[in-house]
Scaffold this motif. Structure first.
Motif, PDB file in Angstrom:
ATOM      1  N   PRO A   1      56.400  24.621 -49.688  1.00  0.00           N
ATOM      2  CA  PRO A   1      55.862  23.900 -50.844  1.00  0.00           C
ATOM      3  C   PRO A   1      56.907  23.929 -51.955  1.00  0.00           C
ATOM      4  O   PRO A   1      57.628  24.916 -52.088  1.00  0.00           O
TER       5      PRO A   1
ATOM      6  N   GLN B   1      51.335  24.120 -55.050  1.00  0.00           N
ATOM      7  CA  GLN B   1      51.192  23.048 -54.067  1.00  0.00           C
ATOM      8  C   GLN B   1      51.040  23.566 -52.643  1.00  0.00           C
ATOM      9  O   GLN B   1      50.978  22.804 -51.692  1.00  0.00           O
TER      10      GLN B   1
ATOM     11  N   ASP C   1      49.119  24.774 -49.589  1.00  0.00           N
ATOM     12  CA  ASP C   1      47.756  24.590 -49.089  1.00  0.00           C
ATOM     13  C   ASP C   1      47.393  25.774 -48.181  1.00  0.00           C
ATOM     14  O   ASP C   1      47.842  25.866 -47.045  1.00  0.00           O
ATOM     15  N   TRP C   2      46.591  26.677 -48.720  1.00  0.00           N
ATOM     16  CA  TRP C   2      46.194  27.872 -47.969  1.00  0.00           C
ATOM     17  C   TRP C   2      44.905  27.644 -47.186  1.00  0.00           C
ATOM     18  O   TRP C   2      44.451  28.544 -46.481  1.00  0.00           O
ATOM     19  N   SER C   3      44.299  26.454 -47.334  1.00  0.00           N
ATOM     20  CA  SER C   3      42.945  26.268 -46.814  1.00  0.00           C
ATOM     21  C   SER C   3      42.863  26.406 -45.292  1.00  0.00           C
ATOM     22  O   SER C   3      41.854  26.885 -44.779  1.00  0.00           O
TER      23      SER C   3
ATOM     24  N   ARG D   1      47.335  17.170 -53.855  1.00  0.00           N
ATOM     25  CA  ARG D   1      46.637  18.323 -54.413  1.00  0.00           C
ATOM     26  C   ARG D   1      45.964  19.112 -53.284  1.00  0.00           C
ATOM     27  O   ARG D   1      45.068  18.607 -52.622  1.00  0.00           O
ATOM     28  N   PRO D   2      46.405  20.354 -53.067  1.00  0.00           N
ATOM     29  CA  PRO D   2      45.807  21.096 -51.955  1.00  0.00           C
ATOM     30  C   PRO D   2      44.387  21.543 -52.272  1.00  0.00           C
ATOM     31  O   PRO D   2      44.019  21.661 -53.438  1.00  0.00           O
ATOM     32  N   LYS D   3      43.619  21.797 -51.221  1.00  0.00           N
ATOM     33  CA  LYS D   3      42.281  22.363 -51.424  1.00  0.00           C
ATOM     34  C   LYS D   3      42.461  23.745 -52.014  1.00  0.00           C
ATOM     35  O   LYS D   3      43.347  24.487 -51.580  1.00  0.00           O
ATOM     36  N   ARG D   4      41.612  24.089 -52.967  1.00  0.00           N
ATOM     37  CA  ARG D   4      41.767  25.406 -53.590  1.00  0.00           C
ATOM     38  C   ARG D   4      41.031  26.464 -52.784  1.00  0.00           C
ATOM     39  O   ARG D   4      40.013  26.187 -52.152  1.00  0.00           O
TER      40      ARG D   4
END
Ligand code: SAM
Length: 244
Positions: free
Chosen positions: A8, A13, A15-17, A48-51
């Protein structure tokens, strides 16, 4: 090689989801794009990654086959633990291992807090973690790179220690273990010489339960045990930055 590795541009940015799906925060779409929808907002929306509701706090650098990771998961169920590994197949093995454990322990919901990522930790560590995000970094049985001309490939060095200092919060601890006396000396020298670290006294080290976990649960630790080898441990505490 590194060409296939994806980083990233900034920790926000990342994305850990997919690594920690149980921690994904349900956000209504409107909340993700506040204000008037300008074309630039729209362009950015897919990036925008999922939080997720927590941040990774513990990292195992060069986690290998993941023995330490899967031991730490249930021991710190409220903390997100991440293994970083450069080898593709080994990373895949750990991913499958975590998946299988999650299914096996469905009721207890164990191992949801454990993830693995393929990365070269000698590069871009601050792309994954914010300043001061981590509370613990494990460096277990790193490759020794015996020859002097190979020393620059060691994952403990003055430069890399500055990166560990950046991602580690004051009071956080780097845990190291190796069966190679020369590498142990090298790690102690480099961390002690670094202004952001102090060595944790032996008494305190031995009172830390995670030290024993690191000695016994890493695959390399088990191998050294079978061969009746020596395990050299050293812990280093991240100091507060001096006031300017
Ligand atoms: N920590 C594990 C243990 O104690 O069983 C594995 C130790 S093994 C000797 C060292 C591991 O570090 C290998 O799996 C290797 O692929 C990984 N490694 C080496 N350099 C790396 C790097 N720059 N980034 C991520 N992983 C790396």
């Amino acid at each position: 090689s590194d060409h296939q590795l994806i980083y990233p541009p900034h920790p926000d940015q990342m994305d850990w989801s997919s690594l920690y799906p149980d921690y994904v925060v349900d956000e209504p779409q409107e909340q993700q794009t506040p204000g008037p929808e300008t074309p630039s907002d729209l362009d950015l929306a897919p990036l925008r990654p999922k939080r997720i509701s927590k941040e990774v706090e513990v990292a195992d650098i060069g986690c290998g086959f993941g023995g330490l990771l899967v031991a730490l998961g249930p021991l710190m169920p409220d903390t997100l633990v991440l293994g970083l590994e450069i080898r593709v197949q080994v990373t895949q093995f750990v991913e499958d291992r975590i998946k299988a454990l999650r299914v096996q322990d469905q009721e207890a919901k164990l191992y949801r807090n454990v993830g693995v990522l393929r990365a070269n930790t000698m590069k871009f560590l601050p792309n994954f973690f914010r300043k001061g995000q981590l509370s613990k970094i494990f460096i277990c049985f790193p490759d020794p790179h015996f020859k002097a001309r190979k020393h620059k490939q060691r994952i403990v060095s003055t430069t890399l220690n500055s990166e560990y200092a950046y991602v580690l919060r004051p009071g956080g601890v780097v845990y190291t273990i190796t069966d190679v006396p020369d590498l142990h000396e090298w790690m102690v020298q480099h961390f002690e010489a670094h202004p952001s670290f102090e060595r944790v006294p032996e008494e305190e080290q031995e009172a830390d339960t995670l030290v024993n976990v690191m000695r016994t649960e890493t695959e390399e630790g088990k191998k050294v045990e079978r061969n009746k080898g020596q395990k050299h441990v050293a812990l280093f505490r991240r100091l507060e930055d001096p006031a300017w």
